[in-house]
Design a protein around this motif. Sequence first.
Motif, PDB file in Angstrom:
ATOM      1  N   ALA A   1      37.582  41.274  40.258  1.00 26.87           N
ATOM      2  CA  ALA A   1      38.337  40.011  39.753  1.00 26.87           C
ATOM      3  C   ALA A   1      38.537  39.582  38.554  1.00 26.87           C
ATOM      4  O   ALA A   1      39.542  39.286  38.080  1.00 26.87           O
ATOM      5  CB  ALA A   1      37.617  38.861  40.837  1.00 26.87           C
TER       6      ALA A   1
ATOM      7  N   SER B   1      47.238  32.363  44.707  1.00 30.44           N
ATOM      8  CA  SER B   1      46.655  32.250  46.009  1.00 30.44           C
ATOM      9  C   SER B   1      47.645  32.816  47.027  1.00 30.44           C
ATOM     10  O   SER B   1      47.435  33.374  47.889  1.00 30.44           O
ATOM     11  CB  SER B   1      46.230  31.036  46.162  1.00 30.44           C
TER      12      SER B   1
ATOM     13  N   SER C   1      48.744  36.584  46.466  1.00 27.98           N
ATOM     14  CA  SER C   1      47.945  37.876  46.177  1.00 27.98           C
ATOM     15  C   SER C   1      47.469  38.342  47.529  1.00 27.98           C
ATOM     16  O   SER C   1      47.220  39.539  47.935  1.00 27.98           O
ATOM     17  CB  SER C   1      46.569  37.253  45.423  1.00 27.98           C
TER      18      SER C   1
ATOM     19  N   HIS D   1      44.728  37.482  49.145  1.00 27.25           N
ATOM     20  CA  HIS D   1      43.345  37.477  49.048  1.00 27.25           C
ATOM     21  C   HIS D   1      42.685  38.778  49.584  1.00 27.25           C
ATOM     22  O   HIS D   1      41.821  38.677  50.438  1.00 27.25           O
ATOM     23  CB  HIS D   1      42.732  36.378  50.037  1.00 27.25           C
TER      24      HIS D   1
ATOM     25  N   ARG E   1      40.185  41.450  48.922  1.00 25.93           N
ATOM     26  CA  ARG E   1      38.985  41.363  48.066  1.00 25.93           C
ATOM     27  C   ARG E   1      38.768  42.663  47.468  1.00 25.93           C
ATOM     28  O   ARG E   1      39.005  43.888  48.151  1.00 25.93           O
ATOM     29  CB  ARG E   1      37.839  41.444  49.242  1.00 25.93           C
TER      30      ARG E   1
ATOM     31  N   THR F   1      43.176  42.438  44.962  1.00 27.92           N
ATOM     32  CA  THR F   1      44.238  41.192  44.433  1.00 27.92           C
ATOM     33  C   THR F   1      43.556  40.027  44.391  1.00 27.92           C
ATOM     34  O   THR F   1      44.178  38.887  43.898  1.00 27.92           O
ATOM     35  CB  THR F   1      45.343  40.912  45.495  1.00 27.92           C
ATOM     36  N   ASN F   2      42.305  39.695  44.135  1.00 26.95           N
ATOM     37  CA  ASN F   2      41.478  38.436  43.825  1.00 26.95           C
ATOM     38  C   ASN F   2      41.297  38.332  42.567  1.00 26.95           C
ATOM     39  O   ASN F   2      40.706  39.069  41.889  1.00 26.95           O
ATOM     40  CB  ASN F   2      40.074  38.262  44.660  1.00 26.95           C
TER      41      ASN F   2
ATOM     42  N   LEU G   1      39.920  32.952  42.902  1.00 25.71           N
ATOM     43  CA  LEU G   1      40.158  33.222  44.235  1.00 25.71           C
ATOM     44  C   LEU G   1      38.997  33.620  44.848  1.00 25.71           C
ATOM     45  O   LEU G   1      38.431  33.333  45.663  1.00 25.71           O
ATOM     46  CB  LEU G   1      41.308  34.159  44.400  1.00 25.71           C
ATOM     47  N   HIS G   2      38.145  34.599  43.731  1.00 26.46           N
ATOM     48  CA  HIS G   2      37.014  34.991  44.277  1.00 26.46           C
ATOM     49  C   HIS G   2      35.774  33.926  44.243  1.00 26.46           C
ATOM     50  O   HIS G   2      34.995  33.991  45.305  1.00 26.46           O
ATOM     51  CB  HIS G   2      36.511  36.033  43.048  1.00 26.46           C
TER      52      HIS G   2
ATOM     53  N   GLU H   1      36.645  30.845  45.395  1.00 26.91           N
ATOM     54  CA  GLU H   1      36.785  30.340  46.812  1.00 26.91           C
ATOM     55  C   GLU H   1      36.303  31.181  47.747  1.00 26.91           C
ATOM     56  O   GLU H   1      35.737  30.465  48.721  1.00 26.91           O
ATOM     57  CB  GLU H   1      38.492  29.880  46.682  1.00 26.91           C
ATOM     58  N   ILE H   2      36.397  32.409  47.857  1.00 26.97           N
ATOM     59  CA  ILE H   2      35.863  33.351  48.927  1.00 26.97           C
ATOM     60  C   ILE H   2      34.483  33.048  49.029  1.00 26.97           C
ATOM     61  O   ILE H   2      33.825  32.859  50.149  1.00 26.97           O
ATOM     62  CB  ILE H   2      36.383  34.711  48.707  1.00 26.97           C
TER      63      ILE H   2
END
Length: 287
Positions: free
Chosen positions: A66, A223, A226, A228, A230, A233-234, A238-239, A241-242
């Motif tokens: 990321a 977001s 991408s 998402h 893992r 494309t994070n 975004l990482h 958030e996950i």
Amino acid sequence: MSTVTLAAISAARRGHALGRTLLIAAAWLAFALLLLLPLYIVLSEALKQGLGTFFTALIEPDALSALKLTLIAVAISVPLNVVFGLAAAWCVSKYEFRGKSLLVTLIDLPFSVSPVIAGLIYVLLFGAQGFFGPWLQDRDIQIIFAVPGIVLATVFVTVPFVARELIPLMQEQGSQEEEAARLLGASGWQMFWHVTLPNIKWGLIYGVVLCTARAMGEFGAVSVVSGHIRGVTNTLPLHVEILYNEYNHVAAFSVASLLLALALCILLLKQWSESRLTRLKSNAAEE
């Protein structure tokens, strides 16, 4: 001066001092509640289980991926916006042409369009069912749910920052120095490197710093485009958030603290470039 007048002046000064003190106290209170308290919570949660867990979350493969993707998006989008910003500012400040006001309006468009809408536009253009989707699929080119889509979304949301810093600065400075250089036989590149660029360098640095900060923290548009994926494309936001949605709060706040550290570095650069830009404008005003 009468005693009544002196008493009135003294009372007015006390009232002014009291009002100033209250305003300063209110500003510091708002600063503490809105900025210092959240920063403290982020750092305390990140270090909740010790430095070992903190650094483990930062060197975890998905976190490193990321970080790498975030830096790639910044490294591509910022130079592109520098080129566009310089060209746009030069056109707007040095020339009169039809559609000039429209160009200025379009530069400001990302400020008024939601980043999520911008991401959806790219999906409708380059997605599998989008306008260019079949053509891209026939040539095995993937933009959405891949790095190119993330870069495009980042470029869109950061377009105004360099241009909007340079346009008023170049308009204020005028074109007399460039015209004098041209009369002395300077070429276009010589005029840019030796006359224009030294006059706008601090404004350019300030715009680059703002553009970099926006690119690193972009969430909405990235977001959407991408997917998402893992480790693929994070980006860092975004990482985070996950991890938070997975209730891995310590790791989420650890990665968030990395973003925070990068943001503080950019903030210091912003303050430094802003002070130089302010000094430049004051010198220009005195001249």
